[in-house]
Design an enzyme around this catalytic site. Sequence first.
Site, mmCIF file in Angstrom:
data_model
loop_
_atom_site.group_PDB
_atom_site.id
_atom_site.type_symbol
_atom_site.label_atom_id
_atom_site.label_comp_id
_atom_site.label_asym_id
_atom_site.label_seq_id
_atom_site.Cartn_x
_atom_site.Cartn_y
_atom_site.Cartn_z
ATOM 1 N N GLU A 206 0.825 -1.211 0.000
ATOM 2 C CA GLU A 206 0.000 0.000 0.000
ATOM 3 C C GLU A 206 0.860 1.263 0.000
ATOM 4 O O GLU A 206 0.539 2.239 -0.680
ATOM 5 C CB GLU A 206 -0.935 0.005 1.214
ATOM 6 C CG GLU A 206 -1.946 -1.124 1.246
ATOM 7 C CD GLU A 206 -3.039 -0.963 0.194
ATOM 8 O OE1 GLU A 206 -3.817 -1.914 0.019
ATOM 9 O OE2 GLU A 206 -3.115 0.104 -0.459
ATOM 10 N N ARG B 210 0.531 3.763 -3.307
ATOM 11 C CA ARG B 210 -0.097 5.053 -3.007
ATOM 12 C C ARG B 210 0.937 6.170 -2.852
ATOM 13 O O ARG B 210 0.802 7.239 -3.454
ATOM 14 C CB ARG B 210 -0.937 4.957 -1.735
ATOM 15 C CG ARG B 210 -2.036 3.915 -1.792
ATOM 16 C CD ARG B 210 -3.010 4.082 -0.645
ATOM 17 N NE ARG B 210 -3.798 2.870 -0.422
ATOM 18 C CZ ARG B 210 -5.014 2.850 0.117
ATOM 19 N NH1 ARG B 210 -5.578 3.981 0.492
ATOM 20 N NH2 ARG B 210 -5.655 1.717 0.305
ATOM 21 N N ASP C 246 -4.587 -9.892 -8.326
ATOM 22 C CA ASP C 246 -4.937 -8.928 -9.370
ATOM 23 C C ASP C 246 -3.802 -8.137 -10.014
ATOM 24 O O ASP C 246 -3.482 -8.297 -11.189
ATOM 25 C CB ASP C 246 -6.018 -7.967 -8.862
ATOM 26 C CG ASP C 246 -5.701 -7.353 -7.499
ATOM 27 O OD1 ASP C 246 -4.584 -7.530 -6.999
ATOM 28 O OD2 ASP C 246 -6.584 -6.675 -6.938
ATOM 29 N N GLU D 98 -12.626 -0.075 -9.667
ATOM 30 C CA GLU D 98 -12.263 -1.059 -10.687
ATOM 31 C C GLU D 98 -13.259 -1.159 -11.842
ATOM 32 O O GLU D 98 -12.864 -1.342 -13.005
ATOM 33 C CB GLU D 98 -12.069 -2.436 -10.041
ATOM 34 C CG GLU D 98 -10.851 -2.541 -9.160
ATOM 35 C CD GLU D 98 -11.032 -1.919 -7.786
ATOM 36 O OE1 GLU D 98 -10.027 -1.632 -7.088
ATOM 37 O OE2 GLU D 98 -12.218 -1.716 -7.388
ATOM 38 N N THR E 211 -1.327 0.597 -10.449
ATOM 39 C CA THR E 211 -2.573 0.011 -9.962
ATOM 40 C C THR E 211 -3.348 0.947 -9.042
ATOM 41 O O THR E 211 -4.476 0.646 -8.668
ATOM 42 C CB THR E 211 -2.289 -1.331 -9.246
ATOM 43 O OG1 THR E 211 -3.505 -2.067 -9.097
ATOM 44 C CG2 THR E 211 -1.645 -1.097 -7.886
#
Length: 675
Positions: free
Chosen positions: A306, A310, A439, A571, A657
């Site tokens: 994360e 981010r 994913d 998504e 992503t």
Amino acid sequence: MAYINSNTHSEPILPLHSHRKTQNFAVGIGPKIYLRVTEKYVLAIVIIAFTLVFLGASYLPSISNQDDVVVRAIRNVESGFKPVVKDPHGHGNGEVRADHRGHEVEKFNDKAKSDIEIQQEINSMKAHLELNHKKMKTLESRLQSVLKTHADNHPKANDIPDIKQKKPISDVENKNTEPDSFAVQTAAAPFDVAKTKGEGDYTGKFFNPEPEDPVAKERRSQVVEMMKLAWDKYKEHAWGHNELKPISKRGHSSGIFGGNTAFGATIVDGMDTLWMMGLTERFNAGRDWIASQLNFETPSDVSVFEVNIRFIGGLLSCYGFTGDDVFKDKAAMIADKLLPAFNTPTGIPLALVNLNRKTGKNYGWASGGASILSEFGSLHMEWWYLSKVTGNPVYYEKVKRIREVLNSLSLPNGMYPNYLNPRTGKWGQTHVSIGALGDSFYEYLLKVWLQTNKEDTEAKRMYDTAVKGVETHLLKTSNGGLKYLGEYKNGRVDAKMGHLTCFAGGMFALGAQYSDNEKHYMDLGADIAHTCHESYVRSATGLGPEYFRLDGPNEAVAQRQNEKYYILRPEVLETHYYMYRLTKDNKYREWAWEAVEAINKHCRTPDGFSGLRDVSKPNSAKDDVQQSFFLAETLKYLYLIFSDDNVLPLDQYVLNTEAHPFPIASSEAWKYPVQ
């Protein structure tokens, strides 16, 4: 850093004419020394540099006569320990509360300066130091430039020291498959348009040109208005905290950020969206906070994945847009703090890093402490680019090692399991998903290939192999004719699809033109987009649940209560964006607009946007969290859907992503970070 050539003679750093040749002089008369113009200029710069350092020191206010409380506060801040402040939201009638790490601290003496005054003085000191540091860096750069010019014009080995660049990686395998030069990539000088232009008047080439379609133009303006509300209310109620609780009107932080920390996740995550929308005043405020406050100091564990997607991703995106070194430097600082995660026998990183102890660990629930495919497989874009812009190969070497380990393993049934043991290098339980836990691994294989201007052919080969395995084992069709991607567990496929899995429609479409069957993969992307849209329209709120099933009488709806929530996820809109951009089928814009209306109807509050606890109820309770990815992804994809192709062109940028755009190597965006 300048290195002295060990083969040179012992001579002054600035060579003089008298050192050129032996001269004869009368007894008692010393040699005259004449300085060339360039040497005078260099000496003048050195004198100015020392003067600035002296003046900079004089700016620092003396604290010797300050109250002891002020001294303690400064020392606390220097050690990463924030002084207490009164609750800014008025809870508890202004009582003193613990700091952002939950530590109990003493109440300041009422006679001492206020906390705000103390913090202002500290910030002022830091600002002066930062300014002088920048001036010194500029002078150093100019000095090196002059020395280099001198060396070019006078290449004699003994004249000047040898100023060396950081060395590129020398042991990269398969040199024809990926760029391996890590000289600093700064083709364009830092661009300061955000600091010189006012709100809304920046119209960069790849960012916010107005749509030609008047309907799209109006709808995009409403998305911008949503962004303004989300940002402004966060700034009003939770500035510096990771996220906003719009109903409680206070800050929020989850375990992925180390618990009760204040890393400004919403600031960093939302910055490039602000830039793209031309909201430069807000961008400037975020930039200033990042420069002065973002330090990533906490005794807690943080998620490597994360933090990477981010923070490092968001900072690097801003660097690519602006050329402002503060973003690059902060990204490198954070990446350095994550390096202990890679200290494993295989080099496969651990999921969590304790920033104080500099140790890592994995989640106990992850197949006996295994590392997770989607996490260690979603670092390559950021760390490859970070090595490119800093010239430091260590970041790329870490992700290159991950690739080497993966390529040394056999694939059960041609698929990549979700768990890998970082100590033994063996797969964990055979659980395969293109949604949660898997994913973005698949996504990054394709996007790294695109990011490197298609030079990392190994990534493309792995992507093609992975997609074939997914199609063979996970792609199914429901009784109602809906195509979906299930989860492979213990030899069978569960007919359940997650909201996270819905990104795959866009991935298939993005990769279609580079496949051996473009129409097949465009159709597959459209099928996934349709199924995920059905999960929206079949709910009472027009928003999709976290999971939905496709094996019962009610397809594309959530069955369990704990799967009915919606947390402002992007998504489905991500896939709509790629499908519209690549097909120009207007239905994807209409579907996106339906989502905008549903979000405004059910998730909007006077002070921001909140997720829902149950999308099957028209009056669902709200979860009181405005996720940082709502600004980074959801609103960005909506903005892009209603933009023309000249905004963030697919041949110039590729999104990570978390929807942070990176320039494609050798593209116009790569050569000129800002237009």
